[in-house]
Design a protein around this motif. Structure first.
Motif, PDB file in Angstrom:
ATOM      1  N   TYR A 202       0.602   3.868  -5.019  1.00 61.29           N
ATOM      2  CA  TYR A 202      -0.557   3.361  -4.287  1.00 61.29           C
ATOM      3  C   TYR A 202      -0.113   2.614  -3.025  1.00 61.29           C
ATOM      4  O   TYR A 202      -0.759   2.712  -1.974  1.00 61.29           O
ATOM      5  N   ILE A 203       0.983   1.892  -3.110  1.00 62.35           N
ATOM      6  CA  ILE A 203       1.534   1.232  -1.931  1.00 62.35           C
ATOM      7  C   ILE A 203       1.871   2.267  -0.860  1.00 62.35           C
ATOM      8  O   ILE A 203       1.575   2.079   0.326  1.00 62.35           O
ATOM      9  N   ASP A 204       2.489   3.371  -1.261  1.00 63.18           N
ATOM     10  CA  ASP A 204       2.809   4.424  -0.292  1.00 63.18           C
ATOM     11  C   ASP A 204       1.550   4.945   0.397  1.00 63.18           C
ATOM     12  O   ASP A 204       1.552   5.210   1.606  1.00 63.18           O
ATOM     13  N   ARG A 205       0.487   5.095  -0.349  1.00 62.71           N
ATOM     14  CA  ARG A 205      -0.754   5.621   0.227  1.00 62.71           C
ATOM     15  C   ARG A 205      -1.354   4.647   1.242  1.00 62.71           C
ATOM     16  O   ARG A 205      -1.799   5.044   2.319  1.00 62.71           O
ATOM     17  N   ILE A 206      -1.395   3.366   0.897  1.00 63.48           N
ATOM     18  CA  ILE A 206      -2.010   2.419   1.822  1.00 63.48           C
ATOM     19  C   ILE A 206      -1.130   2.170   3.042  1.00 63.48           C
ATOM     20  O   ILE A 206      -1.637   1.894   4.137  1.00 63.48           O
ATOM     21  N   ALA A 207       0.186   2.284   2.882  1.00 57.62           N
ATOM     22  CA  ALA A 207       1.090   2.062   4.014  1.00 57.62           C
ATOM     23  C   ALA A 207       0.838   3.072   5.130  1.00 57.62           C
ATOM     24  O   ALA A 207       0.933   2.740   6.313  1.00 57.62           O
ATOM     25  N   LEU A 208       0.526   4.310   4.774  1.00 53.66           N
ATOM     26  CA  LEU A 208       0.282   5.362   5.765  1.00 53.66           C
ATOM     27  C   LEU A 208      -0.844   4.980   6.721  1.00 53.66           C
ATOM     28  O   LEU A 208      -0.839   5.377   7.888  1.00 53.66           O
ATOM     29  N   TYR A 209      -1.805   4.206   6.237  1.00 57.30           N
ATOM     30  CA  TYR A 209      -2.963   3.840   7.049  1.00 57.30           C
ATOM     31  C   TYR A 209      -2.897   2.402   7.569  1.00 57.30           C
ATOM     32  O   TYR A 209      -3.905   1.806   7.911  1.00 57.30           O
ATOM     33  N   LYS A 210      -1.698   1.854   7.594  1.00 57.55           N
ATOM     34  CA  LYS A 210      -1.408   0.563   8.238  1.00 57.55           C
ATOM     35  C   LYS A 210      -2.036  -0.635   7.525  1.00 57.55           C
ATOM     36  O   LYS A 210      -2.285  -1.682   8.143  1.00 57.55           O
ATOM     37  N   TYR A 211      -2.313  -0.530   6.232  1.00 56.15           N
ATOM     38  CA  TYR A 211      -2.665  -1.722   5.455  1.00 56.15           C
ATOM     39  C   TYR A 211      -1.441  -2.642   5.403  1.00 56.15           C
ATOM     40  O   TYR A 211      -0.295  -2.187   5.392  1.00 56.15           O
ATOM     41  N   ASN A 212      -1.703  -3.946   5.326  1.00 54.14           N
ATOM     42  CA  ASN A 212      -0.576  -4.885   5.241  1.00 54.14           C
ATOM     43  C   ASN A 212      -0.677  -5.862   4.078  1.00 54.14           C
ATOM     44  O   ASN A 212       0.148  -6.774   3.970  1.00 54.14           O
ATOM     45  N   VAL A 213      -1.656  -5.674   3.185  1.00 53.99           N
ATOM     46  CA  VAL A 213      -1.804  -6.538   2.015  1.00 53.99           C
ATOM     47  C   VAL A 213      -2.127  -5.674   0.794  1.00 53.99           C
ATOM     48  O   VAL A 213      -2.992  -4.791   0.863  1.00 53.99           O
ATOM     49  N   LEU A 214      -1.437  -5.929  -0.310  1.00 52.85           N
ATOM     50  CA  LEU A 214      -1.812  -5.387  -1.618  1.00 52.85           C
ATOM     51  C   LEU A 214      -2.227  -6.559  -2.492  1.00 52.85           C
ATOM     52  O   LEU A 214      -1.417  -7.421  -2.824  1.00 52.85           O
ATOM     53  N   HIS A 215      -3.498  -6.609  -2.830  1.00 57.18           N
ATOM     54  CA  HIS A 215      -4.058  -7.638  -3.706  1.00 57.18           C
ATOM     55  C   HIS A 215      -4.061  -7.056  -5.126  1.00 57.18           C
ATOM     56  O   HIS A 215      -4.711  -6.051  -5.386  1.00 57.18           O
ATOM     57  N   GLY A 248      -3.123  -1.030 -23.180  1.00 57.73           N
ATOM     58  CA  GLY A 248      -2.855  -2.124 -22.261  1.00 57.73           C
ATOM     59  C   GLY A 248      -1.451  -2.048 -21.692  1.00 57.73           C
ATOM     60  O   GLY A 248      -0.911  -0.968 -21.460  1.00 57.73           O
ATOM     61  N   GLY A 249      -0.844  -3.215 -21.502  1.00 58.27           N
ATOM     62  CA  GLY A 249       0.491  -3.285 -20.926  1.00 58.27           C
ATOM     63  C   GLY A 249       0.602  -4.467 -19.991  1.00 58.27           C
ATOM     64  O   GLY A 249      -0.387  -5.152 -19.700  1.00 58.27           O
ATOM     65  N   PHE A 250       1.828  -4.739 -19.529  1.00 55.42           N
ATOM     66  CA  PHE A 250       2.043  -5.854 -18.614  1.00 55.42           C
ATOM     67  C   PHE A 250       3.326  -5.629 -17.840  1.00 55.42           C
ATOM     68  O   PHE A 250       4.151  -4.776 -18.187  1.00 55.42           O
ATOM     69  N   TYR A 251       3.481  -6.402 -16.762  1.00 54.69           N
ATOM     70  CA  TYR A 251       4.702  -6.390 -15.975  1.00 54.69           C
ATOM     71  C   TYR A 251       5.576  -7.559 -16.402  1.00 54.69           C
ATOM     72  O   TYR A 251       5.106  -8.708 -16.489  1.00 54.69           O
ATOM     73  N   THR A 252       6.849  -7.282 -16.670  1.00 50.70           N
ATOM     74  CA  THR A 252       7.787  -8.385 -16.793  1.00 50.70           C
ATOM     75  C   THR A 252       7.912  -9.041 -15.419  1.00 50.70           C
ATOM     76  O   THR A 252       7.490  -8.488 -14.392  1.00 50.70           O
ATOM     77  N   GLN A 253       8.514 -10.214 -15.398  1.00 51.49           N
ATOM     78  CA  GLN A 253       8.685 -10.860 -14.103  1.00 51.49           C
ATOM     79  C   GLN A 253       9.591 -10.047 -13.194  1.00 51.49           C
ATOM     80  O   GLN A 253       9.369  -9.979 -11.973  1.00 51.49           O
ATOM     81  N   GLU A 254      10.589  -9.384 -13.745  1.00 58.70           N
ATOM     82  CA  GLU A 254      11.450  -8.532 -12.922  1.00 58.70           C
ATOM     83  C   GLU A 254      10.682  -7.333 -12.384  1.00 58.70           C
ATOM     84  O   GLU A 254      10.893  -6.910 -11.243  1.00 58.70           O
ATOM     85  N   GLN A 255       9.798  -6.765 -13.180  1.00 59.41           N
ATOM     86  CA  GLN A 255       8.994  -5.639 -12.700  1.00 59.41           C
ATOM     87  C   GLN A 255       8.035  -6.070 -11.596  1.00 59.41           C
ATOM     88  O   GLN A 255       7.843  -5.348 -10.613  1.00 59.41           O
ATOM     89  N   TYR A 256       7.437  -7.227 -11.764  1.00 60.79           N
ATOM     90  CA  TYR A 256       6.556  -7.738 -10.709  1.00 60.79           C
ATOM     91  C   TYR A 256       7.341  -7.946  -9.419  1.00 60.79           C
ATOM     92  O   TYR A 256       6.885  -7.557  -8.328  1.00 60.79           O
ATOM     93  N   LYS A 257       8.537  -8.522  -9.524  1.00 63.65           N
ATOM     94  CA  LYS A 257       9.358  -8.722  -8.329  1.00 63.65           C
ATOM     95  C   LYS A 257       9.759  -7.386  -7.711  1.00 63.65           C
ATOM     96  O   LYS A 257       9.888  -7.276  -6.484  1.00 63.65           O
ATOM     97  N   GLU A 258       9.938  -6.363  -8.541  1.00 59.33           N
ATOM     98  CA  GLU A 258      10.233  -5.032  -8.019  1.00 59.33           C
ATOM     99  C   GLU A 258       9.065  -4.496  -7.188  1.00 59.33           C
ATOM    100  O   GLU A 258       9.256  -3.898  -6.121  1.00 59.33           O
ATOM    101  N   ILE A 259       7.843  -4.710  -7.669  1.00 63.94           N
ATOM    102  CA  ILE A 259       6.657  -4.315  -6.892  1.00 63.94           C
ATOM    103  C   ILE A 259       6.607  -5.083  -5.578  1.00 63.94           C
ATOM    104  O   ILE A 259       6.345  -4.508  -4.508  1.00 63.94           O
ATOM    105  N   VAL A 260       6.866  -6.375  -5.626  1.00 64.98           N
ATOM    106  CA  VAL A 260       6.844  -7.204  -4.416  1.00 64.98           C
ATOM    107  C   VAL A 260       7.884  -6.717  -3.414  1.00 64.98           C
ATOM    108  O   VAL A 260       7.614  -6.611  -2.208  1.00 64.98           O
ATOM    109  N   ARG A 261       9.091  -6.396  -3.904  1.00 65.33           N
ATOM    110  CA  ARG A 261      10.150  -5.904  -3.016  1.00 65.33           C
ATOM    111  C   ARG A 261       9.768  -4.560  -2.401  1.00 65.33           C
ATOM    112  O   ARG A 261       9.996  -4.318  -1.205  1.00 65.33           O
ATOM    113  N   TYR A 262       9.212  -3.687  -3.209  1.00 64.46           N
ATOM    114  CA  TYR A 262       8.828  -2.360  -2.718  1.00 64.46           C
ATOM    115  C   TYR A 262       7.755  -2.487  -1.639  1.00 64.46           C
ATOM    116  O   TYR A 262       7.811  -1.808  -0.608  1.00 64.46           O
ATOM    117  N   ALA A 263       6.781  -3.359  -1.875  1.00 67.75           N
ATOM    118  CA  ALA A 263       5.736  -3.589  -0.878  1.00 67.75           C
ATOM    119  C   ALA A 263       6.334  -4.197   0.388  1.00 67.75           C
ATOM    120  O   ALA A 263       5.968  -3.806   1.512  1.00 67.75           O
TER     121      ALA A 263
END
Length: 538
Positions: A202-215, A248-263
């Motif tokens: 989803y980050i890849d998709r929004i990046a193409l259209y110049k979004y700068n925030v993922l909430h 359900g499911g959840f992100y570990t703190q390392e997984q969340y940081k991975e999303i933040v880094r990727y963004a």
């Protein structure tokens, strides 16, 4: 002859409809009248979002097997953008596209710290035979310019296998800056959980259209999706459910940081949302002492809202909020932590004020700015520096809109996300199988044909920080379903945030949007074929 794009945007319409230099237009296309194939060279500036200024002219630049991408020495952030560009272009072209520091390279990325007019995200693209130059004041600006390079190339550039064709970018100059500094896309991972890889897509998709925030909407009644080490029951218990009874499911703190880094690599800031005092049932199941009666409720997998609340009179509530917000702030390098604040129907006005007056300072204490839904402006007072997200409808009472306007006049920033225009989970029409319609149906035109800067009465445009496109997931559980509801509305909302209001109009936009179908297909996006748009013939 030099022609500027935005005086007005009729040049795009004329080109698309086959106008001659004398101004005689061919008949307007019907609902599916665009050519089945793309032109070899896309007219300069016929992309989404619409650039601020375009001066077409001269022969095109051609990407070849000999192309090298030039970057300045000692500029790792520029090299990172260049490597990302090369990675995007290599699969479809089959070219090596080395990134070099040789000033004689033919595709050049350069920083110009003196280019103050380009701001933090603007860029200038100059295309001519033998050389293409992308200039910005910041690496973020270069990254936004890279998205323009992508869209100026044929959509086949997005394919993952070699495509045998010419790769040309029309000659001329694009000078481009965003209208608003905040251009957000929200993804609800609480109602249905989405994996790290799915969020990255989803980050890849929004990046193409110049979004700068993922909430990221991380917590709600149906599930808690982020590990809090000081509160382990939030994930061992609160993450085990989702709408409809899924796992359900959840992100570990390392997984969340991975999303933040990727963004961050896409120059996208992550805003985490921990919703309170309502939308907290998963937390109450995990820690029943947060209920005023101290009882543990049953897990919830429905979609109704407004029945849960934290207990304002218990100190344990504020200890809980401190633990959660401290850890979230430490994990998040961005400016904001979103604390929700909406639909707290089971919280009395007095308790709401008490809770929000005590929770907001916890955010600022840990070095972040408060972001909240616009209900914060009613029964509480935003702290200085708060960012208010408005999600009301055309029919929202005038007094509620005035509360937001009053906060704006007092200095709060406003992000505009009207549910009856910007919510991507609303049905396109009554027959759309996915989505909801409590805010009404939101056609592609309705999502595009409005102005965030003037939408709220009494809110000056100077207070509007931008626009956001929320995608709630009560009825969406797969990436394919996210695509169907986001596309083709997501690009239009991006244009509302980026492009000058004076250059936008539906008649030209719908043609540019129709042309995006080739790119959607090349990227594997399963989009909705709105009858309002002249898509390419099949």
């Amino acid at each position: 002859m030099r022609r500027r794009l935005l005086a007005p945007a009729l040049l795009l319409l004329a080109t698309a409809l086959g106008c001659t230099e004398a101004g005689t237009a061919a008949p307007a296309p019907g609902p599916a009248a665009l050519p089945a194939a793309e032109p070899d060279v896309r007219p300069l500036g016929r992309i989404i979002p619409l650039p601020a200024s375009v001066e077409p002219g001269g022969a095109p630049y051609t990407l070849t097997a000999a192309t090298r991408i030039g970057v300045p020495a000692g500029a790792p952030a520029v090299r990172a953008v260049a490597e990302r560009l090369a990675g995007l272009l290599r699969p479809a072209t089959g070219f090596r596209l080395p990134v070099v520091t040789d000033p004689a390279a033919d595709l050049v990325l350069r920083l110009d710290p003196s280019a103050g007019a380009l701001g933090d995200e603007g860029y200038a693209l100059r295309s001519a035979p033998g050389r293409l130059t992308l200039t910005a004041r910041t690496p973020a600006g270069l990254f936004r310019g890279v998205q323009t390079v992508r869209q100026q190339l044929p959509a086949a550039i997005e394919r993952t296998t070699v495509q045998r064709r010419a790769w040309r970018i029309a000659g001329g100059t694009v000078t481009d800056t965003p209208r608003f500094p905040y251009r957000g896309a929200m993804l609800d991972v609480a109602r249905h959980f989405f994996t790290v890889e799915e969020v990255k897509a989803y980050i890849d998709r929004i990046a193409l259209y110049k979004y700068n925030v993922l909430h990221l909407h991380l917590t709600d009644d149906q599930g808690w999706r982020i590990a809090i080490r000081s509160r382990p029951e939030l994930t061992s218990t609160g993450a085990a459910t989702e709408v409809g009874g899924g796992p359900g499911g959840f992100y570990t703190q390392e997984q969340y940081k991975e999303i933040v880094r990727y963004a961050a690599a896409a120059h996208i800031e992550v805003v985490p949302e921990i919703d309170m005092p309502g939308h907290t049932h998963a937390a109450l199941v995990s820690y029943p002492e947060l209920n005023c009666d101290g009882r543990r409720p049953e897990p919830y997998t429905g979609i109704e809202v407004g029945f849960s609340t934290l207990c304002a009179e218990k100190e344990v509530t504020y200890a809980f909020a401190e633990d959660v917000l401290r850890e979230i702030a430490a994990l998040t390098p961005g400016r904001y932590v979103h604390i929700g604040g909406d639909e707290a129907k089971s919280t009395s006005p007095a308790d709401y004020r008490t809770l929000m007056d005590r929770v907001q300072p916890l955010v600022t204490r840990h070095g972040k700015q408060v972001m909240a839904w616009h209900q914060l402006t009613g029964d509480a007072t935003p702290v200085p520096g708060a960012l208010i997200q408005y999600w009301g409808l055309d029919r929202t009472p005038a007094e509620e809109k005035e509360e937001v306007a009053r906060a704006a006049r007092a200095g709060a920033g406003i992000v505009v996300s009207p549910a009856d225009r910007a919510y991507l989970d609303m049905k396109y029409d009554a027959d759309t199988p996915l989505g909801l319609k409590w805010a009404g149906t939101v056609s592609v035109r309705r999502a595009y044909d409005w102005d965030p800067g003037t939408h709220l009465p009494g809110v000056p445009e100077s207070a509007v920080r931008g626009v956001e496109a929320p995608l709630w997931t009560e009825t969406l559980s797969t990436p394919e379903q996210l695509d169907t509801m986001a596309f083709p509305r997501l690009p239009g909302l991006a244009e509302l945030g980026w492009s000058p209001a004076a250059g936008r109009d539906w008649d030209t936009y719908r043609i540019r949007l129709g042309e995006q179908a080739h790119r959607f297909d090349a990227l594997g996006i399963g989009w909705y074929r709105s009858p309002e748009v002249p898509w390419p013939a099949r």
